[in-house]
Design a protein around this motif. Sequence first.
Motif, PDB file in Angstrom:
ATOM      1  N   MET A   1       0.833  -1.209   0.000  1.00 33.41           N
ATOM      2  CA  MET A   1       0.000   0.000   0.000  1.00 33.41           C
ATOM      3  C   MET A   1       0.859   1.246   0.000  1.00 33.41           C
ATOM      4  SD  MET A   1      -3.121  -0.735   2.552  1.00 33.41           S
ATOM      5  CE  MET A   1      -4.714  -1.226   1.929  1.00 33.41           C
ATOM      6  N   GLN A   2       1.981   1.186   0.711  1.00 34.24           N
ATOM      7  CA  GLN A   2       2.856   2.362   0.742  1.00 34.24           C
ATOM      8  C   GLN A   2       3.462   2.622  -0.629  1.00 34.24           C
ATOM      9  OE1 GLN A   2       5.471   1.589   4.073  1.00 34.24           O
ATOM     10  NE2 GLN A   2       4.338   3.070   5.314  1.00 34.24           N
ATOM     11  N   SER A   3       3.853   1.541  -1.310  1.00 30.02           N
ATOM     12  CA  SER A   3       4.485   1.743  -2.614  1.00 30.02           C
ATOM     13  C   SER A   3       3.462   2.197  -3.647  1.00 30.02           C
ATOM     14  CB  SER A   3       5.175   0.458  -3.062  1.00 30.02           C
ATOM     15  OG  SER A   3       4.207  -0.488  -3.435  1.00 30.02           O
ATOM     16  N   GLN A   4       2.178   1.824  -3.433  1.00 26.92           N
ATOM     17  CA  GLN A   4       1.147   2.257  -4.371  1.00 26.92           C
ATOM     18  C   GLN A   4       0.820   3.738  -4.209  1.00 26.92           C
ATOM     19  OE1 GLN A   4      -1.927  -0.553  -3.487  1.00 26.92           O
ATOM     20  NE2 GLN A   4      -1.265  -1.995  -5.068  1.00 26.92           N
ATOM     21  N   GLY A   5       1.115   4.274  -3.041  1.00 27.63           N
ATOM     22  CA  GLY A   5       0.848   5.700  -2.820  1.00 27.63           C
ATOM     23  C   GLY A   5      -0.638   5.995  -2.754  1.00 27.63           C
ATOM     24  N   THR A   6      -1.003   7.268  -2.813  1.00 27.00           N
ATOM     25  CA  THR A   6      -2.401   7.655  -2.630  1.00 27.00           C
ATOM     26  C   THR A   6      -2.991   8.298  -3.888  1.00 27.00           C
ATOM     27  OG1 THR A   6      -1.601   9.729  -1.720  1.00 27.00           O
ATOM     28  CG2 THR A   6      -2.203   8.042  -0.140  1.00 27.00           C
ATOM     29  N   SER A   7      -2.234   8.297  -5.002  1.00 26.31           N
ATOM     30  CA  SER A   7      -2.704   9.065  -6.169  1.00 26.31           C
ATOM     31  C   SER A   7      -4.013   8.523  -6.741  1.00 26.31           C
ATOM     32  CB  SER A   7      -1.620   9.103  -7.239  1.00 26.31           C
ATOM     33  OG  SER A   7      -1.159   7.804  -7.478  1.00 26.31           O
ATOM     34  N   GLU A   8      -4.170   7.179  -6.778  1.00 27.63           N
ATOM     35  CA  GLU A   8      -5.396   6.618  -7.347  1.00 27.63           C
ATOM     36  C   GLU A   8      -6.608   6.966  -6.495  1.00 27.63           C
ATOM     37  OE1 GLU A   8      -5.292   2.581  -8.603  1.00 27.63           O
ATOM     38  OE2 GLU A   8      -3.282   2.776  -9.439  1.00 27.63           O
ATOM     39  N   GLU A   9      -6.434   6.874  -5.151  1.00 30.47           N
ATOM     40  CA  GLU A   9      -7.534   7.223  -4.255  1.00 30.47           C
ATOM     41  C   GLU A   9      -7.896   8.707  -4.408  1.00 30.47           C
ATOM     42  OE1 GLU A   9      -5.135   5.243  -3.336  1.00 30.47           O
ATOM     43  OE2 GLU A   9      -6.024   3.485  -2.360  1.00 30.47           O
ATOM     44  N   GLU A  10      -6.828   9.542  -4.534  1.00 31.90           N
ATOM     45  CA  GLU A  10      -7.084  10.982  -4.683  1.00 31.90           C
ATOM     46  C   GLU A  10      -7.880  11.252  -5.959  1.00 31.90           C
ATOM     47  OE1 GLU A  10      -3.167  12.575  -4.410  1.00 31.90           O
ATOM     48  OE2 GLU A  10      -3.109  12.312  -2.231  1.00 31.90           O
ATOM     49  N   ALA A  11      -7.506  10.541  -7.045  1.00 28.81           N
ATOM     50  CA  ALA A  11      -8.218  10.713  -8.304  1.00 28.81           C
ATOM     51  C   ALA A  11      -9.688  10.326  -8.141  1.00 28.81           C
ATOM     52  CB  ALA A  11      -7.571   9.865  -9.387  1.00 28.81           C
ATOM     53  N   ALA A  12      -9.935   9.170  -7.486  1.00 25.35           N
ATOM     54  CA  ALA A  12     -11.306   8.702  -7.293  1.00 25.35           C
ATOM     55  C   ALA A  12     -12.114   9.712  -6.501  1.00 25.35           C
ATOM     56  CB  ALA A  12     -11.297   7.357  -6.581  1.00 25.35           C
ATOM     57  N   LEU A  13     -11.488  10.243  -5.420  1.00 24.50           N
ATOM     58  CA  LEU A  13     -12.200  11.200  -4.572  1.00 24.50           C
ATOM     59  C   LEU A  13     -12.541  12.465  -5.355  1.00 24.50           C
ATOM     60  CD1 LEU A  13     -10.251  10.819  -1.214  1.00 24.50           C
ATOM     61  CD2 LEU A  13     -12.598  10.106  -1.698  1.00 24.50           C
ATOM     62  N   MET A  14     -11.574  12.879  -6.212  1.00 27.65           N
ATOM     63  CA  MET A  14     -11.807  14.098  -6.983  1.00 27.65           C
ATOM     64  C   MET A  14     -12.933  13.911  -7.990  1.00 27.65           C
ATOM     65  SD  MET A  14      -8.617  16.514  -7.485  1.00 27.65           S
ATOM     66  CE  MET A  14      -7.285  15.560  -8.057  1.00 27.65           C
ATOM     67  N   LEU A  15     -13.077  12.655  -8.472  1.00 27.45           N
ATOM     68  CA  LEU A  15     -14.155  12.375  -9.409  1.00 27.45           C
ATOM     69  C   LEU A  15     -15.495  12.188  -8.699  1.00 27.45           C
ATOM     70  CD1 LEU A  15     -12.229  10.009 -11.827  1.00 27.45           C
ATOM     71  CD2 LEU A  15     -13.070  12.304 -12.333  1.00 27.45           C
ATOM     72  N   GLY A  16     -15.478  12.344  -7.375  1.00 24.68           N
ATOM     73  CA  GLY A  16     -16.731  12.372  -6.647  1.00 24.68           C
ATOM     74  C   GLY A  16     -17.104  11.070  -5.946  1.00 24.68           C
TER      75      GLY A  16
END
Lengths: 340, 293
Positions: free
Chosen positions: B175-190
Amino acid sequence: MRLLTRRSLALGAAALFLSFEAAQALADRTLLNVSYDPTREFYKDFNAAFAADWKAKTGETVTIEQSHGGSGKQARAVIDGLQADVVTLALAGDIDQIAAKTDKLPKDWASKLPNNSAPYTSTIVFVVRKGNPKGIKDWNDLVKDGVQVITPNPKTSGGARWNYLAAWAYAEKATGGDEAKTKQWVADLYRNVPVLDTGARGSTTTFAQRGIGDVLISWENEAFLVQKEFGADNFDIVVPSLSIKAEPPVAVVEGNAKAKGNLDVAEAYLKFLYSPEGQKLAARNFFRPVDPSSADPADLARFPKIDLVSIDKDFGGWTKAQNEFFADGAIFDQIYKPTN
Amino acid sequence: MAMSDRFLPLSHHPERATSETAPTKAVLIAVAGLFLGAILFFPLVTVFIEALRKGWGTLFGTFADPDTLAAIRLTLLVAAIAVPFNAAVGLAASWAIAKFEFRGKNLLLTLIDLPFSISPVISGLVYVLLFGAQGWLGPWLDQHNIHIIFAVPGIVLATVLVTFPFVARELIPLMQSQGTSEEEAALMLGASGWYTFLKVTLPNVKWALLYGVLLCNARAMGEFGAVSVVSGHIRGLTNTMPLHIEILYNDYNFVGAFAVASLLAGLALVTLLAKTFLEWRFAGELAATSRRH
């Protein structure tokens, strides 16, 4: 993930169902007997006999659960909360510990049943390999160079404490009561012990299954059992000139039995040990019955006559013996140094 | 993100390893093979041979014994509670550690590792000291007639403690190596937080999660030390399979002891096979997840 959850849910449900079913099958009364190591085979027989007797008298089905282990360790578990209805341990000192550390049984528990609450006795003998290759006849042969002796640790094992005291009694007699020489003799004996197991059963498997050592100092009942389990043509029993009368006591743990509503059946269970049938089963399982009259004469004939010292008369009781020999820094700690 | 750097895959390593000469490779493989054969495979085979020493009849006779069946049931029950619990809590802890910044994060990481570094005997003893009749909560529990140690709850607790790190240790580095960018993208898309977790985070870690669960399960079924301390060794009631093996051995029932040992080893092998099968069956998906980080 969905698959996984479903699988573990199904597994959990199945396990819960199965254990529920098991609990149903064990309905009516259950009694927990917390015992020491070498009584496994005896209580298996005895529990079946008692359950039949109780059923005949009261119509109730009683299931007796068993827990076995080193006597000192078992006492500790009861002190820590193991819900034993009865304890059947290797020596009075361990039940005294439960009485001292909890209020679950009275200090005078030993006076509740005949013969200081010991329904059967045993003694300490030697087991040697077939043909007795090291020529071991008595205690004196155990301190010779090149003889390996197997006995458990007196700190954790009840049987080991009986072994130690029997050796001490012999040495005291042999040295004419000279304490320094007695101490030296017992120190010499323990110098020949390559491994101290925590319980009597552990020592027996070390000697019989793993093939370590020339002589096993053992409960008499355990010695007979070795011959029965591993073949009489593999091991001989040697009876020393002097030994000790070991009295493994029993007691109702009243606090637990009352809380579980089991006081009546717990008391009946221990009384049944003194009944003709209980005494007969004890003799069949190599324990010396306190009332030999109802035992099978063939079973009794197996017990040799031995000169026996007594814990109360010769050592002043368990409290004194415990403090003198086995407490932290007492004589055993002074003489025993592991040989590496 | 200093934490995640520690777990980043170091891509230059494989080349260096494969540039070794052929004899070196052969020796290394032979050493590993011999080692595994001598200390793992051979002893495992003897377990099965000992179990069959008196034939199949005696072997199956062992499994007709009610105490043995009770030990098997208890082992399955304990695993069925401890494994899902540790999977859920391990997932939550890994999520918190990998995706959020907070004070005391390193302390939490250390605590997760603690059950690995302390002896299982101690993991059992802490519960005796806490819940035992002479322990801190003992008198209160006694008054309310609640039994924890020397009963099933104590065995479950000890198992949960000992097997806790498996899932979390598998998930945190990934999870650490995956980072948070995908989750951030999902959140931004609502997407909602829960939806993001289910549709983005969970699919990304499912193989590591499965692997952690399988390891956790193997250990939960096999744990001896901690369980031995809190069990009380009541036959047919508080003995798990590993404890029952010791009891049978000490009953001079060597065939029975090895029979139960074979079953336990068999369960471990099934776990391994399940893992291998899933890896093979879903190889495409697995590769896709690992390519992404």
